[in-house]
Motif scaffolding. Structure first.
Motif, PDB file in Angstrom:
ATOM      1  N   LYS A  66       0.813  -1.225   0.000  1.00 52.04           N
ATOM      2  CA  LYS A  66       0.000   0.000   0.000  1.00 52.04           C
ATOM      3  C   LYS A  66       0.843   1.271   0.000  1.00 52.04           C
ATOM      4  CE  LYS A  66      -0.803   0.587   4.944  1.00 52.04           C
ATOM      5  NZ  LYS A  66      -1.840   0.767   5.946  1.00 52.04           N
ATOM      6  N   ASN A  67       2.130   1.153   0.304  1.00 52.91           N
ATOM      7  CA  ASN A  67       3.031   2.309   0.277  1.00 52.91           C
ATOM      8  C   ASN A  67       3.751   2.453  -1.059  1.00 52.91           C
ATOM      9  OD1 ASN A  67       2.470   2.989   3.010  1.00 52.91           O
ATOM     10  ND2 ASN A  67       3.812   1.319   3.631  1.00 52.91           N
ATOM     11  N   GLY A  68       3.448   1.575  -2.011  1.00 50.23           N
ATOM     12  CA  GLY A  68       4.074   1.639  -3.325  1.00 50.23           C
ATOM     13  C   GLY A  68       5.396   0.898  -3.422  1.00 50.23           C
ATOM     14  N   VAL A  69       5.718   0.102  -2.417  1.00 48.30           N
ATOM     15  CA  VAL A  69       6.964  -0.654  -2.407  1.00 48.30           C
ATOM     16  C   VAL A  69       6.748  -1.985  -3.130  1.00 48.30           C
ATOM     17  CG1 VAL A  69       8.678  -1.788  -0.925  1.00 48.30           C
ATOM     18  CG2 VAL A  69       7.686   0.397  -0.242  1.00 48.30           C
ATOM     19  N   ILE A  70       7.644  -2.308  -4.065  1.00 54.17           N
ATOM     20  CA  ILE A  70       7.569  -3.592  -4.761  1.00 54.17           C
ATOM     21  C   ILE A  70       8.092  -4.664  -3.819  1.00 54.17           C
ATOM     22  CG2 ILE A  70       8.362  -4.946  -6.737  1.00 54.17           C
ATOM     23  CD1 ILE A  70       8.754  -2.254  -8.219  1.00 54.17           C
ATOM     24  N   ILE A  71       7.228  -5.624  -3.467  1.00 52.13           N
ATOM     25  CA  ILE A  71       7.645  -6.659  -2.522  1.00 52.13           C
ATOM     26  C   ILE A  71       7.998  -7.975  -3.211  1.00 52.13           C
ATOM     27  CG2 ILE A  71       6.529  -5.659  -0.507  1.00 52.13           C
ATOM     28  CD1 ILE A  71       4.168  -7.512  -0.925  1.00 52.13           C
ATOM     29  N   SER A  72       7.563  -8.149  -4.468  1.00 51.71           N
ATOM     30  CA  SER A  72       7.976  -9.337  -5.208  1.00 51.71           C
ATOM     31  C   SER A  72       7.636  -9.174  -6.681  1.00 51.71           C
ATOM     32  CB  SER A  72       7.321 -10.606  -4.662  1.00 51.71           C
ATOM     33  OG  SER A  72       5.949 -10.641  -4.971  1.00 51.71           O
ATOM     34  N   TYR A  73       8.258  -9.988  -7.495  1.00 52.92           N
ATOM     35  CA  TYR A  73       7.942 -10.032  -8.920  1.00 52.92           C
ATOM     36  C   TYR A  73       8.153 -11.453  -9.414  1.00 52.92           C
ATOM     37  CZ  TYR A  73      12.945 -10.009  -9.791  1.00 52.92           C
ATOM     38  OH  TYR A  73      14.265 -10.323  -9.793  1.00 52.92           O
ATOM     39  N   GLU A  74       7.492 -11.777 -10.489  1.00 54.45           N
ATOM     40  CA  GLU A  74       7.629 -13.085 -11.102  1.00 54.45           C
ATOM     41  C   GLU A  74       7.617 -12.919 -12.610  1.00 54.45           C
ATOM     42  OE1 GLU A  74       5.229 -17.342 -11.244  1.00 54.45           O
ATOM     43  OE2 GLU A  74       4.638 -15.806  -9.804  1.00 54.45           O
ATOM     44  N   ALA A  75       8.592 -13.498 -13.269  1.00 57.42           N
ATOM     45  CA  ALA A  75       8.641 -13.473 -14.734  1.00 57.42           C
ATOM     46  C   ALA A  75       7.783 -14.629 -15.247  1.00 57.42           C
ATOM     47  CB  ALA A  75      10.078 -13.622 -15.212  1.00 57.42           C
ATOM     48  N   PHE A  76       6.873 -14.324 -16.184  1.00 56.96           N
ATOM     49  CA  PHE A  76       5.945 -15.342 -16.658  1.00 56.96           C
ATOM     50  C   PHE A  76       6.307 -15.994 -17.974  1.00 56.96           C
ATOM     51  CE2 PHE A  76       2.495 -13.493 -13.923  1.00 56.96           C
ATOM     52  CZ  PHE A  76       2.396 -14.617 -13.136  1.00 56.96           C
ATOM     53  N   ASN A  77       7.231 -15.457 -18.708  1.00 56.89           N
ATOM     54  CA  ASN A  77       7.606 -16.102 -19.964  1.00 56.89           C
ATOM     55  C   ASN A  77       9.114 -16.042 -20.128  1.00 56.89           C
ATOM     56  OD1 ASN A  77       8.009 -13.439 -20.729  1.00 56.89           O
ATOM     57  ND2 ASN A  77       6.483 -13.424 -22.328  1.00 56.89           N
ATOM     58  N   GLN A  78       9.622 -16.755 -21.125  1.00 54.05           N
ATOM     59  CA  GLN A  78      11.067 -16.848 -21.316  1.00 54.05           C
ATOM     60  C   GLN A  78      11.698 -15.510 -21.657  1.00 54.05           C
ATOM     61  OE1 GLN A  78      12.612 -19.784 -20.559  1.00 54.05           O
ATOM     62  NE2 GLN A  78      14.406 -18.460 -20.551  1.00 54.05           N
ATOM     63  N   ILE A  79      10.986 -14.687 -22.417  1.00 56.44           N
ATOM     64  CA  ILE A  79      11.518 -13.358 -22.752  1.00 56.44           C
ATOM     65  C   ILE A  79      11.756 -12.555 -21.478  1.00 56.44           C
ATOM     66  CG2 ILE A  79      11.007 -11.163 -23.901  1.00 56.44           C
ATOM     67  CD1 ILE A  79       9.424 -12.792 -25.982  1.00 56.44           C
ATOM     68  N   ALA A  80      10.794 -12.595 -20.557  1.00 51.94           N
ATOM     69  CA  ALA A  80      10.940 -11.864 -19.291  1.00 51.94           C
ATOM     70  C   ALA A  80      12.111 -12.403 -18.480  1.00 51.94           C
ATOM     71  CB  ALA A  80       9.651 -11.956 -18.490  1.00 51.94           C
ATOM     72  N   LYS A  81      12.267 -13.713 -18.455  1.00 50.35           N
ATOM     73  CA  LYS A  81      13.377 -14.315 -17.709  1.00 50.35           C
ATOM     74  C   LYS A  81      14.716 -13.948 -18.332  1.00 50.35           C
ATOM     75  CE  LYS A  81      10.526 -18.133 -16.184  1.00 50.35           C
ATOM     76  NZ  LYS A  81      10.170 -19.539 -16.372  1.00 50.35           N
ATOM     77  N   ASN A  82      14.791 -13.963 -19.667  1.00 47.83           N
ATOM     78  CA  ASN A  82      16.049 -13.668 -20.355  1.00 47.83           C
ATOM     79  C   ASN A  82      16.492 -12.218 -20.186  1.00 47.83           C
ATOM     80  OD1 ASN A  82      16.019 -16.283 -21.273  1.00 47.83           O
ATOM     81  ND2 ASN A  82      15.398 -15.761 -23.349  1.00 47.83           N
ATOM     82  N   HIS A  83      15.557 -11.298 -20.031  1.00 48.95           N
ATOM     83  CA  HIS A  83      15.891  -9.873 -19.995  1.00 48.95           C
ATOM     84  C   HIS A  83      15.741  -9.240 -18.613  1.00 48.95           C
ATOM     85  CE1 HIS A  83      15.195 -10.599 -24.300  1.00 48.95           C
ATOM     86  NE2 HIS A  83      16.187  -9.749 -24.427  1.00 48.95           N
TER      87      HIS A  83
END
Length: 72
Positions: free
Chosen positions: A17-34
């Motif tokens: 709620k404070n705008g802090v990114i607490i996690s992320y997940e890459a969903f495809n190979q392009i996202a993982k590669n870059h």
């Protein structure tokens, strides 16, 4: 060469709620590669104090530079 389909990098971000990114997940190979060419690894604060109240956003980054952000 004609590209008929946009290549996109799909990621899911959890933001508190404070705008802090607490996690992320890459969903495809392009996202993982870059992933290392984005600032995401440096922006995540996994030990943020408020992990109870958060929202998810789907982030779509296209090779032509366009960006889409959608609530998930």
């Amino acid at each position: 060469m004609i590209i008929t389909e946009k290549k996109q990098s799909n990621k899911l971000l959890k933001i508190d709620k404070n705008g802090v990114i607490i996690s992320y997940e890459a969903f495809n190979q392009i996202a993982k590669n870059h992933l290392s060419s984005t600032p995401l690894p440096n922006l995540v604060k996994p030990n943020a104090t408020n992990q109870i109240e958060w929202a998810e956003f789907a982030i779509l980054l296209y090779e032509d530079g366009n960006l889409e952000i959608e609530p998930n």
